[in-house]
Design an enzyme around this catalytic site. Structure first.
Site, short mmCIF file in Angstrom:
data_model
loop_
_atom_site.label_atom_id
_atom_site.label_comp_id
_atom_site.label_asym_id
_atom_site.label_seq_id
_atom_site.Cartn_x
_atom_site.Cartn_y
_atom_site.Cartn_z
CD GLU A 136 9.99 35.11 29.66
OE1 GLU A 136 9.82 36.14 30.34
OE2 GLU A 136 9.73 33.97 30.09
CD GLU A 244 10.61 28.39 30.78
OE1 GLU A 244 9.67 28.89 31.42
OE2 GLU A 244 11.63 29.04 30.46
O1 9MR Z 1 9.64 29.28 38.05
C1 9MR Z 1 10.16 30.59 38.19
C2 9MR Z 1 9.67 31.24 39.46
O2 9MR Z 1 10.12 30.53 40.60
C3 9MR Z 1 10.12 32.69 39.51
O3 9MR Z 1 9.55 33.33 40.63
C4 9MR Z 1 9.70 33.40 38.24
C5 9MR Z 1 10.14 34.85 38.22
O4 9MR Z 1 9.59 35.52 37.13
O5 9MR Z 1 10.25 32.73 37.13
C6 9MR Z 1 9.78 31.43 36.98
O6 9MR Z 1 10.32 30.83 35.82
C7 9MR Z 1 10.03 31.48 34.60
C8 9MR Z 1 11.18 31.20 33.66
O7 9MR Z 1 12.39 31.59 34.24
C9 9MR Z 1 11.00 31.89 32.33
N1 9MR Z 1 9.73 31.54 31.74
C10 9MR Z 1 8.56 31.67 32.59
C11 9MR Z 1 8.78 30.93 33.90
C12 9MR Z 1 7.53 30.99 34.76
O8 9MR Z 1 7.27 32.33 35.12
#
Ligand code: 9MR
Length: 328
Positions: A136, A244
């Site tokens: 990102e 994802e």
């Molecule tokens: O699933 C993840 C969640 O448990 C965390 O709190 C969050 C923090 O920003 O990140 C989520 O995973 C993300 C991933 O690492 C990157 N792409 C977006 C995902 C959903 O936010």
């Protein structure tokens, strides 16, 4: 007649890498319930490391790495012959609490990032098959996102991250990963231009991950538009993975039979993926209970995955299975 085969068998027969992300919470939350690991290893041939390898969870203080959760997920994958995807070496989110307020010089930050990547990617060099190296880094308008890494090093931090990962994990496939770039739009154009520059500079990047969080799936990403986008990244010489995926709906506007709609959406996306040379699809969780959407936004539905709260397969599971069966 419904197939007796598992989804994993059908994925293997289609040369599809079908993965799910799991968090170590899954082990902790359901310590007496082996269903997360059982369902994962029975139905999928790949695993992504959820939150465990992000810098925040991994580094409780400046000098300590806590690899317990990451080891648990990676070792589960290796022991069960799953492809292991490491997520993620460089991100602006989920940094450790001690990371700010900032007191590094630019040079110190560069050394810090190099040491982090060498330590983490180096530790798993024999075990992690694919890395989401940078996550990102592009803003929604397609410009470079202003992060601590960018402020200190400019765009070069991305080149360096890939080079440092490649130094210690030369066998791993190295990916750039982002959301909102599933079809051609302003942001996807920005990512495309960035990746083109990286390739021109000889950066060792193997592919791009399209996250495919479908928050409001009634606003369908047209599978043809996805296909067109996949093809242009592939024309750059990159592999393209869906990394994802989950499928949620605006609660104010949930389609009737939304699980059937969801099933069709999963099927269409997977089909567009396979038809356009994308051989990997990862869902962001195994079962609905573990979805990040349960804590994220109460205006959208929170049953976005292939298995329900009881680990029973949902219509989306059967839709994907049916598609793969038809292509064997
Ligand atoms: O699933 C993840 C969640 O448990 C965390 O709190 C969050 C923090 O920003 O990140 C989520 O995973 C993300 C991933 O690492 C990157 N792409 C977006 C995902 C959903 O936010």
């Amino acid at each position: 007649m419904a197939s007796e085969k598992t989804l994993r068998q059908l994925a293997d027969e289609n040369d599809l890498t079908l993965g799910a992300s799991i968090t170590a919470d899954a082990f902790r939350k359901y310590p007496d319930d082996p269903d997360v690991a059982q369902t994962l290893t029975r139905e999928f041939n790949a695993v992504t490391t959820g939150n465990a390898l992000k810098m925040g969870p991994l580094r409780p203080d400046r000098n300590t790495y806590d690899f317990e959760d990451a080891d648990a997920i990676v070792n589960l994958g290796v022991a069960n012959d799953l492809l292991v995807r490491g997520h993620t070496l460089v991100w602006h989110n989920q940094t450790p609490g001690w990371f700010y307020p900032w007191d590094y010089t630019d040079d110190q930050l560069r050394t810090f990032l190099r040491d982090h990547i060498h330590t983490v990617a180096g530790r798993y060099r024999e075990k992690v098959d694919v890395w989401d190296v940078v996550n990102e880094a592009v803003a929604d308008d397609g410009t470079m996102r202003e992060t601590a890494w960018y402020d200190a090093m400019g765009e070069e931090y991305i080149d360096l991250a890939f080079q440092w990962a490649n130094e210690v994990a030369p066998e791993a496939d190295l990916f750039y990963n982002d959301y909102g770039i599933d079809e051609i739009n302003e942001k996807a154009d920005g990512v495309y231009a960035l990746l083109e520059r990286l390739i021109d500079r000889g950066v060792p990047i193997d592919g791009v991950g399209l996250q495919m969080h479908a928050f409001r799936a009634q606003e369908y990403v047209d599978p043809e538009a996805l296909g067109e986008n996949i093809r242009r990244f592939k024309d750059l010489g990159l592999d393209v993975h869906v990394t994802e995926m989950d499928v949620a709906y605006d609660r104010e506007n949930v389609p009737e039979n939304h699980l059937e709609h969801q099933a069709q959406y999963y099927r269409d996306i997977l089909e567009a993926c396979l038809d356009n040379g994308c051989d990997t699809l990862v869902t962001w969780g195994v079962h609905d209970t573990a979805s990040w959407l349960r804590n994220y936004d109460q205006t959208i539905t929170d049953d976005p995955l292939l298995f329900d709260e009881d680990f029973d397969p949902k219509p989306a599971y059967f839709a994907i299975k049916d598609l793969l069966e038809s292509r064997v």
